[in-house]
Structure formats: C-alpha cells, structure tokens
Design a protein around this motif. Structure first.
Motif, PDB file in Angstrom:
ATOM      1  N   VAL A  84      -5.681 -12.586  99.205  1.00 35.53           N
ATOM      2  CA  VAL A  84      -6.335 -12.256  98.456  1.00 35.53           C
ATOM      3  C   VAL A  84      -6.522 -13.394  97.752  1.00 35.53           C
ATOM      4  O   VAL A  84      -7.659 -13.871  96.539  1.00 35.53           O
ATOM      5  CB  VAL A  84      -5.931 -10.698  98.469  1.00 35.53           C
ATOM      6  N   ARG A  85      -5.142 -13.806  97.318  1.00 37.69           N
ATOM      7  CA  ARG A  85      -5.078 -15.411  97.026  1.00 37.69           C
ATOM      8  C   ARG A  85      -6.098 -16.386  97.040  1.00 37.69           C
ATOM      9  O   ARG A  85      -6.400 -17.072  95.886  1.00 37.69           O
ATOM     10  CB  ARG A  85      -3.442 -15.179  96.598  1.00 37.69           C
ATOM     11  N   ASP A  86      -6.373 -16.472  98.488  1.00 41.99           N
ATOM     12  CA  ASP A  86      -7.341 -17.852  98.797  1.00 41.99           C
ATOM     13  C   ASP A  86      -8.356 -17.927  97.686  1.00 41.99           C
ATOM     14  O   ASP A  86      -9.905 -17.885  97.565  1.00 41.99           O
ATOM     15  CB  ASP A  86      -7.211 -17.851 100.124  1.00 41.99           C
ATOM     16  N   ARG A  87      -8.700 -15.898  97.961  1.00 41.56           N
ATOM     17  CA  ARG A  87     -10.203 -16.257  97.892  1.00 41.56           C
ATOM     18  C   ARG A  87     -10.348 -16.024  96.063  1.00 41.56           C
ATOM     19  O   ARG A  87     -12.121 -16.351  95.261  1.00 41.56           O
ATOM     20  CB  ARG A  87     -10.795 -14.423  98.042  1.00 41.56           C
ATOM     21  N   VAL A  88      -9.370 -15.433  95.355  1.00 41.27           N
ATOM     22  CA  VAL A  88      -9.950 -15.559  94.242  1.00 41.27           C
ATOM     23  C   VAL A  88      -9.906 -17.040  93.372  1.00 41.27           C
ATOM     24  O   VAL A  88     -10.230 -17.554  92.440  1.00 41.27           O
ATOM     25  CB  VAL A  88      -8.257 -14.408  93.441  1.00 41.27           C
ATOM     26  N   LEU A  89      -8.295 -17.950  93.837  1.00 46.89           N
ATOM     27  CA  LEU A  89      -8.318 -19.153  93.520  1.00 46.89           C
ATOM     28  C   LEU A  89      -9.481 -19.849  94.204  1.00 46.89           C
ATOM     29  O   LEU A  89     -10.169 -20.747  93.210  1.00 46.89           O
ATOM     30  CB  LEU A  89      -7.179 -19.790  94.116  1.00 46.89           C
ATOM     31  N   ALA A  90     -10.726 -20.043  95.111  1.00 45.61           N
ATOM     32  CA  ALA A  90     -11.523 -20.540  94.820  1.00 45.61           C
ATOM     33  C   ALA A  90     -12.913 -19.705  94.028  1.00 45.61           C
ATOM     34  O   ALA A  90     -13.529 -21.168  94.054  1.00 45.61           O
ATOM     35  CB  ALA A  90     -12.291 -19.774  96.104  1.00 45.61           C
ATOM     36  N   LEU A  91     -12.775 -18.809  93.186  1.00 45.97           N
ATOM     37  CA  LEU A  91     -13.796 -18.841  92.012  1.00 45.97           C
ATOM     38  C   LEU A  91     -13.141 -19.486  91.179  1.00 45.97           C
ATOM     39  O   LEU A  91     -14.139 -19.955  90.342  1.00 45.97           O
ATOM     40  CB  LEU A  91     -13.499 -17.275  92.361  1.00 45.97           C
ATOM     41  N   VAL A  92     -11.703 -20.052  91.054  1.00 49.09           N
ATOM     42  CA  VAL A  92     -11.633 -20.748  89.630  1.00 49.09           C
ATOM     43  C   VAL A  92     -12.073 -22.634  89.525  1.00 49.09           C
ATOM     44  O   VAL A  92     -11.914 -23.098  90.157  1.00 49.09           O
ATOM     45  CB  VAL A  92     -10.201 -20.679  89.363  1.00 49.09           C
TER      46      VAL A  92
END
Length: 291
Positions: A84-92
């Motif tokens: 989940v962390r990687d998915r969210v950070l990829a959006l920033v």
C-alpha cells in the motif's frame, strides 16, 4: 468508524475545488479509503499530526498540493503495509503534472481508483469500443466470456452501479455493430447481451447508439475511448484502455481531440430509436440461433 468522520467531511461540502487534477483526486481518494478502512476519524488523524482538519480534508479531495514528506508522515500514521505504501507514494509526483498518465491493470482495469472515482462523480460518461460492447453495457455472462476472469467480472458489475445511482452520470454508449456481428461462441450469451442493450435504451439517463457496419473502418473508429465530463470547474477526463494499462488525460488539447472523436461517432451512429430497433433484431437473430 467514528461518526464524527462523516460530519467532518460534510463541512467541506464534498466538492472538488478549482486546483484539483485527475492525479491529485486519485491520490486523495486512496488516502481517504485507507483512513476509513482502518476506522480513523478525520479530526482524530489531523489532531495526531498537528494538522488542521481542513488541510487533511482538502488533501483527501485532491484540492491542495502536498509533498512526499507529508504523505510519508500520513501513511506512517496509518501503519500501512509495504504494498500500500508503494502504491500511494507512486502517486506523489514531484514533477510538473503533465495531465497525461498511465495506470497498470493491477489487478484489473475495472478496479482502478482513478476510473471508478471519476465515473461515480461524472456528469456525463461517453464510451466507445470498436470490437466489444463497452464495459458499462455488458451483461455478467458476456463479461465472463470476454475476460475469463471472475474477479474482473465482479469489479465490472460493481462499476455498473453508477447506471442506477440517483446522482449518477448521464451515460452514452457507442456500440459498433461489428461487436454484435463477430459476437462470442455462445449464441445465448449474445442474445442476452443484445437484449440487455435493447432494454438499456429505455433506462433513464442512458443512451445506446449503434455504429453501423456501413460506417466502415475510418481512422476514428479504430481505437476505444471514454470521455467523462464534470460540473464546473472540474475539467473533462479522457481515457483509453490497452491490454495491460489504461491511459488517462486531462490535458485540454488532448481532451479536445476526444471530444472531436465522440462528435464524429455521433454523426456516424444510428439515432436512438433506430439503434433500439437494430439491437432488437440482433437479439432475435441470436435467439433463433440458440434453438
């Protein structure tokens, strides 16, 4: 979940502000879903981080800028796992938002947050497929035969809830007649699909128009496309699906080309009444073939 969560969110009016983009709204929706999943109220999270409730609310609506540092603090507070962390950070994205971006189908196109979020909030959705019935018009059996993936079928049926939502978008589906002519191997599935489209012609807020075989193979008919519009000041979004990813655009010049594509489809397609009659004939054709 704390009941103050909904109350706090209602104070925003639940509107998208002028500075939002498709990317920022997608990020905000992901953050909102994570917070709700773990059962934390918005005011509680804001207080824990020393932020105002307004700041967090705007972040979840996609109407304020942010940084990797802020997002790292927030998802750290949520205690999410690495995936989940990687998915969210990829959006920033620290670069200038170029308003054209790609989302891989993980696990499937129908589950993409950016797609389901914007379909649910759109004023209008116009979709075209050259070789298949558009996803919002598919029956469950047709979708299963087409994809062979029950999880994707479930996600697709969930997407179709917008067709019956009281505040759902007005939907226009362009169905190329080649999708009915080529069909699938099972005439019963095709009969039910053609009948479903026929019935959809009478649904409130839904229009189905058939692009006839006589339209030929013009360049504008070669590729699928979806165009979504929103109440002002939100800009329209265009998207197109490939085998492995969906490309989204909210660049005005690119979206203008999609508007032109849909206008040309409107010129080529049969009118609503004639489309209804032709679809009914296709249903009868497959019904006779199923006996």
């Amino acid at each position: 979940m704390d009941t103050t969560d909904n109350a706090a969110e209602k104070t925003t009016g639940n509107t998208w502000e002028r500075l939002t983009t498709a990317r920022s709204r997608e990020l905000g929706e992901e953050l909102r879903r994570i917070r709700r999943h773990i059962g934390l109220a918005l005011p509680r999270v804001a207080k824990d981080l020393g932020w105002s409730a307004g700041k967090l609310s705007k972040l979840e609506l996609g109407s304020r800028g942010t940084s990797l540092w802020e997002i790292g603090i927030l998802i750290g507070r949520y205690g999410v796992d690495k995936a989940v962390r990687d998915r969210v950070l990829a959006l920033v994205d620290h670069r200038i938002d170029i308003h054209n971006f790609l989302r891989l189908h993980t696990p499937c196109p129908d589950a993409l947050t950016v797609l389901t979020l914007h379909e649910a909030n759109a004023a209008t959705v116009t979709a075209y497929e050259p070789f298949a019935v558009p996803a919002l018009g598919q029956t469950e059996d047709y979708a299963r035969a087409l994809t062979g993936d029950q999880d994707q079928v479930g996600a697709r049926m969930k997407r179709q809830r917008v067709l019956h939502a009281p505040t759902g978008p007005r939907v226009l589906l362009y169905v190329h007649e080649v999708a009915l002519h080529m069909g699938l191997d099972d005439p019963v599935v095709m009969r039910d699909q053609a009948l479903h489209l026929t019935l959809m012609c009478g649904w409130p807020g839904v229009t189905v128009r058939l692009v006839p075989m006589t339209a030929g193979t013009r360049a504008r008919l070669r590729h699928p496309a979806t165009l979504m519009t929103f109440p002002d000041p939100i800009r329209p979004i265009a998207c197109a699906e490939t085998d492995t990813a969906t490309v989204f655009h909210d660049d005005p010049q690119v979206v203008a080309d999609y508007h032109l594509k849909m206008w040309r489809l409107g010129v080529l397609a049969l009118g609503p009444d004639e489309s209804h009659e032709r679809l009914a004939r296709w249903a009868d054709h497959y019904d006779r073939g199923s006996h």
